[in-house]
Enzyme design. Structure first.
Site, short mmCIF file in Angstrom:
data_model
loop_
_atom_site.label_atom_id
_atom_site.label_comp_id
_atom_site.label_asym_id
_atom_site.label_seq_id
_atom_site.Cartn_x
_atom_site.Cartn_y
_atom_site.Cartn_z
N HIS A 177 -14.49 8.25 -56.41
CA HIS A 177 -13.54 8.70 -55.37
C HIS A 177 -12.40 9.48 -56.03
O HIS A 177 -11.25 9.02 -56.06
CB HIS A 177 -13.03 7.47 -54.63
CG HIS A 177 -12.32 7.73 -53.35
ND1 HIS A 177 -11.32 8.67 -53.20
CD2 HIS A 177 -12.44 7.14 -52.13
CE1 HIS A 177 -10.87 8.64 -51.97
NE2 HIS A 177 -11.53 7.72 -51.29
N GLU A 278 -15.15 13.86 -53.81
CA GLU A 278 -15.72 12.60 -54.28
C GLU A 278 -17.23 12.75 -54.53
O GLU A 278 -18.00 12.96 -53.60
CB GLU A 278 -15.47 11.51 -53.25
CG GLU A 278 -14.00 11.41 -52.86
CD GLU A 278 -13.78 10.57 -51.61
OE1 GLU A 278 -14.55 9.60 -51.42
OE2 GLU A 278 -12.87 10.90 -50.83
#
Length: 306
Positions: A177, A278
């Protein structure tokens, strides 16, 4: 902390630090500096000489045990986002969905340091590991070994691997992320997504199509499909290039103005200085991992001023 220092603290450019409640390894070599926290195997900082930090982390982070930092590169596993929005095969792996947080549970677990290596003056390699025993983790019933190998040098690379130690196939979603630092979000262009389909979570999860480069001028939360090639982020200062392996999906996220006010550990204007791209195994790209097999999700980040 003393044990880590006795094992690795004598290596040149390696410092063991305590940030309030969280232990971290700070790395300095001739090519870059970085900080990696043992909680969640979460890198919070990466910077090359003469450049602003490439990886962004909020100054509002409180460094508390059990709370992931807001920023850096959290590891999302074994589901991504809201568990109810994950594929049915992933949801069925989780015994109890009641009250579970977004993005899985390993980003708040304490990982072990396996090794720190300095193969040359420009490279430092850190290996972290998390062992999950069968039926000892309430949110994951199968035995698995998770490894994160982070290489800090002229480029930043992360290799997140999952090995299935059980005797049956397991299903999971995952993501690195990544929060990227940008000079100004309204002067930032994302390339490499043209003509890709995406799921717009802000518009009832409808499927849409990207046309041209992506500019951020409002809240964005999208899952792009077929992204197994380079993606670029260009602002007034530099071009960042994101390459991935073991991934065919990516998420683009910026909370914009109103959501920023509701986020924990996030200043009201932090959205101006960050953008999440991400690297993921999300939505249709979830992983089916046979017994004794391994899956690697790899991310390599570089930047230039050209």
């Amino acid at each position: 902390m003393q044990q880590l220092y006795s094992q690795f603290g004598q290596l040149e450019g390696v410092v063991i630090e305590l940030h309030k409640e969280l232990l971290a390894v700070r790395i300095t070599n001739k090519a870059a500096t970085a900080t990696v926290f043992l909680q969640g195997a979460q890198l919070s900082h990466y910077q090359t000489p003469g450049q602003p930090a490439l990886i962004w982390c909020s100054d509002e982070s409180d460094y508390r045990e059990g709370t992931p930092l807001r920023g850096g590169i959290p590891v999302c596993w074994p589901w991504f986002g809201d568990i109810a929005r994950n594929p049915e095969a992933v949801q069925q792996q989780i015994p109890d969905h009641e009250g579970v947080s977004a993005h899985g549970f390993v980003r708040s677990r304490l990982w072990d340091v396996v090794s720190v290596a300095t193969p040359d003056p420009h490279t430092t390699r850190l290996h972290l590991q998390l062992q999950l025993a069968a039926d000892q983790e309430p949110l994951w019933p199968s035995a698995c070994e998770l490894n994160m190998v982070i290489s800090v040098g002229e480029t930043l690379s992360l290799d997140f691997s999952v090995t299935n130690l059980s005797d049956k196939t397991v299903h999971f979603a995952s993501a690195l992320h990544s929060y990227f630092g940008v000079n100004a979000i309204d002067d930032t262009i994302v390339g490499g997504l043209d003509e890709h389909s995406y799921i717009d979570s802000l518009d009832d999860w409808q499927e849409k199509q990207q046309h041209g480069s992506l500019v951020i001028d409002q809240e964005v939360d999208r899952i792009y499909r077929g992204t197994n090639h380079a993606i670029t982020i260009k602002d007034a200062q530099r071009r960042m290039t994101i390459n991935s392996e073991g991934s065919h999906s990516c998420i683009v996220w910026n909370p914009w103005i109103e959501k920023s006010k509701r986020l924990s550990n996030f200043a009201d204007d932090d959205y101006l200085r960050m953008l999440c791209i991400e690297t993921a195994n999300a939505e249709q790209d979830y992983i089916q991992l046979a017994a004794n097999d391994s899956h690697h999700l790899k991310l390599t980040i570089s930047s230039s001023t050209e």
